[in-house]
Design a protein around this motif. Structure first.
Motif, mmCIF file in Angstrom:
data_model
loop_
_atom_site.group_PDB
_atom_site.id
_atom_site.type_symbol
_atom_site.label_atom_id
_atom_site.label_comp_id
_atom_site.label_asym_id
_atom_site.label_seq_id
_atom_site.Cartn_x
_atom_site.Cartn_y
_atom_site.Cartn_z
ATOM 1 N N ARG A 1 0.889 -1.160 0.000
ATOM 2 C CA ARG A 1 0.000 0.000 0.000
ATOM 3 C C ARG A 1 0.917 1.197 0.000
ATOM 4 N N GLY A 2 0.938 1.902 -1.093
ATOM 5 C CA GLY A 2 1.910 2.972 -1.182
ATOM 6 C C GLY A 2 1.404 4.140 -1.985
ATOM 7 N N ALA A 3 2.243 5.124 -2.040
ATOM 8 C CA ALA A 3 1.948 6.345 -2.785
ATOM 9 C C ALA A 3 3.179 6.706 -3.592
ATOM 10 N N ARG A 4 2.952 7.461 -4.622
ATOM 11 C CA ARG A 4 4.066 8.017 -5.386
ATOM 12 C C ARG A 4 4.044 9.521 -5.185
ATOM 13 N N VAL A 5 5.217 10.070 -5.053
ATOM 14 C CA VAL A 5 5.374 11.506 -4.819
ATOM 15 C C VAL A 5 6.291 12.043 -5.902
ATOM 16 N N GLY B 1 -3.334 6.466 -13.061
ATOM 17 C CA GLY B 1 -4.131 7.449 -13.798
ATOM 18 C C GLY B 1 -5.216 8.090 -12.967
ATOM 19 N N GLY B 2 -5.233 7.778 -11.679
ATOM 20 C CA GLY B 2 -6.272 8.302 -10.788
ATOM 21 C C GLY B 2 -5.992 9.729 -10.353
ATOM 22 N N PRO B 3 -6.809 10.212 -9.420
ATOM 23 C CA PRO B 3 -6.649 11.598 -8.955
ATOM 24 C C PRO B 3 -5.324 11.810 -8.233
ATOM 25 N N ARG B 4 -4.857 13.044 -8.277
ATOM 26 C CA ARG B 4 -3.604 13.422 -7.630
ATOM 27 C C ARG B 4 -3.838 14.593 -6.699
ATOM 28 N N VAL C 1 4.239 19.808 -5.915
ATOM 29 C CA VAL C 1 4.474 18.432 -5.487
ATOM 30 C C VAL C 1 3.158 17.702 -5.712
ATOM 31 N N GLN C 2 3.216 16.513 -6.319
ATOM 32 C CA GLN C 2 2.025 15.722 -6.591
ATOM 33 C C GLN C 2 2.138 14.380 -5.889
#
Length: 59
Positions: A15-19, A35-38, A26-27
């Motif tokens: 379970r992670g995020a990309r930054v 391709g989802g919301p940022r 910063v997104q």
């Protein structure tokens, strides 16, 4: 745009995020839904948002 993958645990069930840092912003997005919301913030707003994490969340 380069990015950093931040995950709780390695592997396919992570379970992670990309930054990603872009000029002036910063997104952050879900690594499983590229391709989802940022969440997009200015560099200054992001610094204020993460600052409490640097000191353990203490006021």
């Amino acid at each position: 745009m380069g990015f950093v993958h931040v995950a709780r645990r390695p592997g396919p069930a992570c379970r992670g995020a990309r930054v990603a840092a872009t000029p002036g912003t910063v997104q952050v997005w879900d690594s499983k839904v590229p391709g989802g919301p940022r969440l997009t913030r200015t560099a200054g707003a992001w610094a204020r948002f993460v600052a409490p994490a640097g000191d353990g969340g203490r006021p």
